[in-house]
Motif scaffolding. Sequence first.
Motif, short mmCIF file in Angstrom:
data_model
loop_
_atom_site.label_atom_id
_atom_site.label_comp_id
_atom_site.label_asym_id
_atom_site.label_seq_id
_atom_site.Cartn_x
_atom_site.Cartn_y
_atom_site.Cartn_z
N THR C 98 -5.44 14.74 -0.72
CA THR C 98 -5.47 15.32 -1.63
C THR C 98 -4.11 16.11 -2.13
O THR C 98 -3.50 16.08 -0.91
CB THR C 98 -6.49 15.23 -2.54
OG1 THR C 98 -6.29 15.69 -4.50
CG2 THR C 98 -6.85 16.57 -2.19
N ASN C 148 -4.23 4.54 3.11
CA ASN C 148 -3.22 3.69 2.18
C ASN C 148 -3.40 3.58 0.96
O ASN C 148 -1.82 4.98 0.14
CB ASN C 148 -3.98 2.24 2.52
CG ASN C 148 -1.98 1.36 2.38
OD1 ASN C 148 -1.75 1.45 1.62
ND2 ASN C 148 -2.40 0.22 2.93
N TRP C 149 -4.31 3.93 0.10
CA TRP C 149 -4.46 4.58 -1.23
C TRP C 149 -4.22 5.50 -1.59
O TRP C 149 -3.84 6.17 -2.71
CB TRP C 149 -5.42 3.55 -2.26
CG TRP C 149 -4.97 1.99 -2.17
CD1 TRP C 149 -4.32 1.34 -1.61
CD2 TRP C 149 -6.12 1.24 -2.68
NE1 TRP C 149 -4.16 0.17 -1.81
CE2 TRP C 149 -5.82 -0.38 -2.82
CE3 TRP C 149 -7.37 1.09 -3.60
CZ2 TRP C 149 -5.95 -1.12 -3.26
CZ3 TRP C 149 -8.19 0.04 -3.68
CH2 TRP C 149 -7.32 -0.83 -3.58
N LEU C 150 -4.86 6.39 -0.66
CA LEU C 150 -5.14 8.20 -0.92
C LEU C 150 -3.60 8.54 -0.65
O LEU C 150 -3.32 9.50 -1.94
CB LEU C 150 -5.75 8.28 0.11
CG LEU C 150 -7.40 8.45 -0.01
CD1 LEU C 150 -8.36 8.85 0.58
CD2 LEU C 150 -7.79 8.13 -1.78
N ARG C 152 -0.77 6.97 -1.44
CA ARG C 152 -0.16 6.51 -3.13
C ARG C 152 -0.39 7.18 -3.82
O ARG C 152 0.27 7.00 -4.67
CB ARG C 152 -0.62 4.51 -2.75
CG ARG C 152 0.15 4.43 -2.19
CD ARG C 152 -0.53 2.51 -2.00
NE ARG C 152 0.04 1.74 -3.33
CZ ARG C 152 -0.48 1.01 -4.16
NH1 ARG C 152 -1.82 0.29 -4.01
NH2 ARG C 152 -0.25 -0.14 -5.38
N GLU C 153 -1.67 7.24 -3.84
CA GLU C 153 -2.02 7.64 -5.34
C GLU C 153 -1.80 9.99 -5.39
O GLU C 153 -1.11 10.20 -6.34
CB GLU C 153 -3.77 8.85 -5.33
CG GLU C 153 -3.67 9.32 -6.87
CD GLU C 153 -5.69 8.80 -6.57
OE1 GLU C 153 -6.44 8.48 -5.61
OE2 GLU C 153 -6.34 10.02 -7.53
N LEU C 157 1.20 11.27 -8.47
CA LEU C 157 0.65 11.82 -9.53
C LEU C 157 0.95 13.52 -9.13
O LEU C 157 1.11 14.41 -9.80
CB LEU C 157 -1.08 12.19 -9.68
CG LEU C 157 -1.68 11.26 -9.57
CD1 LEU C 157 -3.42 11.51 -9.10
CD2 LEU C 157 -1.41 10.61 -11.36
N PHE C 158 1.96 13.12 -7.76
CA PHE C 158 2.40 14.46 -6.88
C PHE C 158 4.17 14.41 -7.44
O PHE C 158 4.22 15.19 -7.26
CB PHE C 158 1.87 15.19 -6.30
CG PHE C 158 0.34 15.56 -6.27
CD1 PHE C 158 -1.15 15.01 -6.61
CD2 PHE C 158 0.21 17.31 -7.08
CE1 PHE C 158 -1.92 15.59 -6.62
CE2 PHE C 158 -0.40 17.63 -7.10
CZ PHE C 158 -1.95 17.03 -7.24
N PRO C 166 2.96 2.14 4.57
CA PRO C 166 3.45 0.73 4.94
C PRO C 166 3.91 -0.39 3.07
O PRO C 166 4.64 -0.88 2.63
CB PRO C 166 2.01 0.01 4.98
CG PRO C 166 1.20 1.14 4.99
CD PRO C 166 1.97 2.24 5.14
N ASP C 167 3.59 0.99 1.77
CA ASP C 167 3.82 0.45 0.56
C ASP C 167 3.69 1.33 -0.26
O ASP C 167 2.80 1.62 -0.93
CB ASP C 167 2.58 -0.61 0.69
CG ASP C 167 2.14 -1.52 -0.46
OD1 ASP C 167 1.34 -1.83 -1.45
OD2 ASP C 167 3.34 -1.82 -1.30
N ARG C 169 3.73 3.14 -3.70
CA ARG C 169 4.38 2.76 -4.74
C ARG C 169 3.54 3.19 -5.38
O ARG C 169 2.22 3.50 -5.20
CB ARG C 169 4.45 0.86 -5.37
CG ARG C 169 3.39 0.28 -5.35
CD ARG C 169 4.16 -1.02 -5.08
NE ARG C 169 2.96 -1.81 -4.09
CZ ARG C 169 1.77 -2.69 -4.83
NH1 ARG C 169 1.43 -2.25 -6.04
NH2 ARG C 169 0.74 -2.94 -3.56
N ILE C 171 -0.03 3.47 -7.94
CA ILE C 171 -1.13 2.94 -7.80
C ILE C 171 -2.16 3.27 -9.47
O ILE C 171 -2.13 1.40 -10.22
CB ILE C 171 -2.19 3.69 -6.81
CG1 ILE C 171 -3.34 2.59 -6.47
CG2 ILE C 171 -2.31 5.06 -6.94
CD1 ILE C 171 -3.80 2.63 -4.97
N LEU C 172 -1.75 4.55 -9.37
CA LEU C 172 -2.77 4.78 -11.10
C LEU C 172 -2.20 4.23 -12.70
O LEU C 172 -2.04 3.37 -13.65
CB LEU C 172 -3.16 5.91 -11.22
CG LEU C 172 -4.60 5.36 -9.74
CD1 LEU C 172 -4.93 7.55 -10.27
CD2 LEU C 172 -5.80 4.83 -10.11
#
Lengths: 422, 376, 216
Positions: C98, C148-150, C152-153, C157-158, C166-167, C169, C171-172
Motif C-alpha cells: 500500500t 498485481n491487483w495491489l 493496480r490499487e 488511488l494514489f 503487466p496490466d 490500469r 481497478i476500483l
Amino acid sequence: MLNYLALSAPKWLSDSPILHNRIDPDVLDYFLWPLTQIVVLLVVVLTLVAYLTLAERKVSAWIQARLGPNRVGPLGLLQPLADGLKLLIKEDLIPLNADKIVFAIAPIISLVAAFVALAVIPWGAAWGMISNIDIGLLFIFSVSSVGVLGIILGGWASNSKYSLLGALRSSAQMVSYEVAIGLALIGGLMFTKTLALQDMVLAQARLHIWIIVFQPLAFLIYLISGIAETNRAPFDLPEAESELVAGFHTEYSGFRFSLFFIAEYTNIVIVSAVGVTVFLGGWYLPGLSYIFEPGSALFVLSSIAVFAAKTLVLLYVFFWLRWSVPRYRYDQLMELGWKWLIPAALANILLTAILFVIAQQLGLIVSNGNFLEITKLGYVFLIGTAFIITIPITWIMLGQINQRSRDFNLYEAKPLPMNRKK
Amino acid sequence: MSETIDITRPEIDANEMILNMGPQHPATHGVLRVVLKLDGEIVTDLDCDIGYLHRGVEKICEHRTYPMIAPYFDRTDYIAAASNGLCYVETIEKALGLEIPLQAQYLRVILVELTRLSSHLLWLATHALDIGAVTVFLWAFKEREEILKIFENFFGARLTCHAFRIGGMSYDAYDGFEAEVKTFAKRFPSSLAEYETMLNSNRIWLSRTVGVGIISGEAAIDIGLTGPALRASGIEWDIRKAHPYECYSELDFDIPVGENGDTYDRYLVRMEEMRQALRIIVQALDKLPGGPVMAAKVSKVIKVPVGEYYHSVEAPKGELGVYLASDGGTQPARLRIRPPSLLNLQALRQMSIGHLYADVVAIIGSLDIVLGEIDR
Amino acid sequence: MPTEDNKAEDLTTNTSKSPSETPAKKLPRRPVGSMSIVEITSEPLVKSLQEKFGTAILEANEINSQKVLTVEKNKLYEILSYLRNEANPNFNMLTDLTAVHWPERTDKPFEIVYQIYALNEKYRLRIKVNLAEEETVKTVTGLWGAANWLEREVYDLFGVRFDEHPDLRRILLPNGWSGHPLRKEYPLVYKDNEWVEQNLQIRQLPLDGDFTGKFE
C-alpha cells in the motif's frame, strides 16, 4: 376381456333413454363421445398441471422446513388461479430484433406436441382412454420429439446469447435421453408383445404382475432418462438460474411463458403416465376386478383412480428429486446419458432377450398368439435372474466402459488431517 | 467487446466468444463482473471487474476520529461484521498499548466465533445454491437465524453490529446469553451432520466439486491466498495459532488442512472449521471469568502516538489486516484495510482457466468472497 | 454481570448541562508521544542485508515491536528479490502493498509500504520506500503474484506508477476517471462530475428550488 378394448361409447350411455334411437350410433361412437372425452381430458389435465405447480411448491417447502403458499385460499389452494391470472395480465414483450412469428409459434409447438401425446395414454379401462392405436408408444415418442423443435425455435427467436446457449443445450440433452428412454422401454415390450398402450396394461393384468418386477433396471433407466428428457433437476442446467438465467425461455414473459410452463408440466405428466403404463401396471391393481364388476362404469372410474394414484406417486418422485440433489454440469449430463444409460439399456435388452429365450427353451414361458403364459417357476426364474444376472453384469460392463472417466473414480470424504500445533 | 479484457491480452480468435457475467447475476456474490473468454464452453481467459461497491471507506476514515471509524468496518465484510470490528479495535489497542480484561477477551472470542459460524453458514448456503442444492440453502439459513437472534439480543443489530469498543466491550453479556448460546451449541452439530449427509457423499456434488479449481500450495502462497482456501491447498497456517491474539492461546482447537486444493477440499475445510468454532465457543463459555469488560485507562479522546502499526486477525474469509499510520492526532493519517477477499479473488483467474463455464460459478462460490470487502 | 468497574470512561460527552450553560473547557494539550522505536541493526537478517546492500538500507527499526526497514528506491527491487529468494527467513508471502501520502514531506511525499511475511518462520517484516511526485518503482509482480491487483490499487488511488507491470490500469474506479482520491488534496466530498455526466447521464442538479417537471 374384449370389453376392455371397446372404444365405442359405453352401453349404458348408448342404451339410455335420452340417447337411444335419437342419435346415429356411428355419430355417437366416432364423434360425440370422443369429443366429450377430449374435452374432459383437457380440462382435467390443465387443472392438474395448474395444481401441480402448487404441489411442487408445497412439496419443496416441506422439504425445506417451511410452509409454502398458504395465503391465497385455504391451504393456498387458489394459488394457481392467482398465478395464472398474473401471467395473463402481464405485458407481452418481444425482444427488439427477435423473429416475431417464430417467437410466437415456438411455445405453441411445445404445447401442442405435449397435448397430442395425451390422447393415447390408457387412463383407465374400456372408455377410460381416447384412442388405442397400434403403435401407441412410438406415437408418443415421435410427438414429443416435435416438442424439442419448440424449444429450439424459442431459443433462436429470442435473439439473445443466453437463450441460444440454453436452447442448444436443452435440445441436445432431450435428443440424447430419448434414445435412452426408447431402449429402456424395449425391455418391457418383450413381455407385453405389443406397442399399443392399452394392450400393455391388459398383458400385465393377464400375467397378474407389474413389469417393474421383471425389469427393475429398465425402470430405473426409464425414470432417470425421463427426468432428463423433461429438463427437470438434477438435469435442469439449460434453465439453471445461476448460469443462464432461464435458458431458452429467458425472454418469454406473460402468457407465452405460461405456455412453455404448461408444456413442461404436461411432459412430466406424460413421462410419468407412460412409466406407470409400461412398468407399473397402468390401471391394473390385483384385486380390482373382484371389487367391481369388470366393464361397469364403477370399474372404469376406479381404474382411472388407480392410474391417477400411481402417476401421482411418480410425480412426487420427480418433485422430491428436484430439491434433494445438486445439478449436473452439462458435459457430465451428456456423459451420463451416452456412456452410462444407453449402454446399460442395451445390455438390459440383450440379457433379457437371452434369458427370455432360455426360459422359452426350458418351457417356462409359452407364447400363445398375442399373449404370454408363464409358469410359476418361470416367474421365479425371471425375477431372480433380473436381480442376480442382469444387474450385476450390466454394472460390471459399465465399470469397464467408464474406467478412465474422471467421475468414476471420485473419492469420498475422508477425515481431514488436523494439526494440533500449539 | 469489453474494454477491460484487452490491454495486454491478445486478440480473440474467431472461435472464441466473450461472455459477460454481469454485475447483476444470481451467482456472483455481490456486484462482481467477470468477463470470460470462452472457446465453446471452456474458459480461456478471465478478467474480474470490481469497484461497483467502492465507497471510499479508507478516505472517509482519514476524516473520522478513532471511535467513529469502528462502524465503517462492519460495512466492509458485512457478513462477518464482528470479525472486522475485532481487527480494528485490536489494532488501536495494540498501538496504544492497552490491556484488555479477560472477561472482554473471552466474550470477544465467543462472539467472533459465532460470527465465523454465521459467515460459513452463509457461504454454505450460497455455494450449494449455485451448484443446485437448494434445500441446503434454506436449512443453513434456518440455523443462521438463531445466531442472528443472539446477536440481536446482544448488540441490538443482526448484521452490522458495532460489536467492540476500543478498550474492551461496551456492555457485558446479557442475562440469558450463556443459556442461549448453549442451546444453540447443542443443536448445531446435528444440523451440520444433516448438511453433510446431503452433500458429502452425493455423487453429483462430488462430480461438480472434486478436481475443480485446483491450486497448489506454493501458487496459493504466491498469489496471496489466505484463510480456508489456503488451508485446503495443504498449507497449515492459521493466525489464531501462528500469532495468537485475544485468548486463543488458552483454548484448545484444531485446524483442518486439506490436501488437493480443489473446491471439494475447500468445502470440507470450512465444514470442519464450523465444528472447531463450535468447540471454541463451548470451551470459552465454560471459562468466562467475570469481571470488568472495559480496560481501566482508556481516555476520552483517543490519540494514537506517532508511528505505524499493522495487525491482522483470522477472519472467516482469510487474513484481515489493518495498517494504521498515525501522526499523533485524533484522526488517522492512513488507515488501510487488507481485504482477504481481494487477494482470494485474484486467484480466480488461474483456478478457472481450462475449466468449463459452469465450473467458474462453483469456484467463485468456493472462494467465499464478499464484495463489500473487496471494494471498500 | 455489570459491576462498578464496568462504568468506565464514558466515551460520549457529558450531557448533564446544556452546551450553552457551560463554557467550552480548554483541555490542556497533552503532548502525544510516539510509539517505541528501537534500532535493530543487530538482527541477523538486518546484518546480512546491510552487508549486501550497505547504504541502501536507510533505517532499520522496530516500531512498537514490529520490524520496519526503510530503503532507497534504486535498490528496492534487489532487496525484495533477495528477501524473496535467498534470505534466511524466506519471505514467500506478500501480505499487503500500500502507499501513504505525506504532503508535508515536500521532496518525497509518497511512501510505498510492503508488508512481507515468511510463512514457515512466522516472521513479519515491513519495507518502506519514499518516492517523489512522478517517480516510479519496478513492479514486484514477478516476485509475488499477489502484487498485481495491489499495485493496480495503489496506482488507482494514489497515482504512483509501477514499471513493467503487466496490466496497470484502474481497478476500483471506472476507467475514464480523473484524479487519484486517496491523495490528501483530493476533497472528501467530490466526484468526477465530468465522467459521471458522460457515462451515467446524471446532470448536476441545481441546489435550490422546485424540481417539479424538471426531470426528463
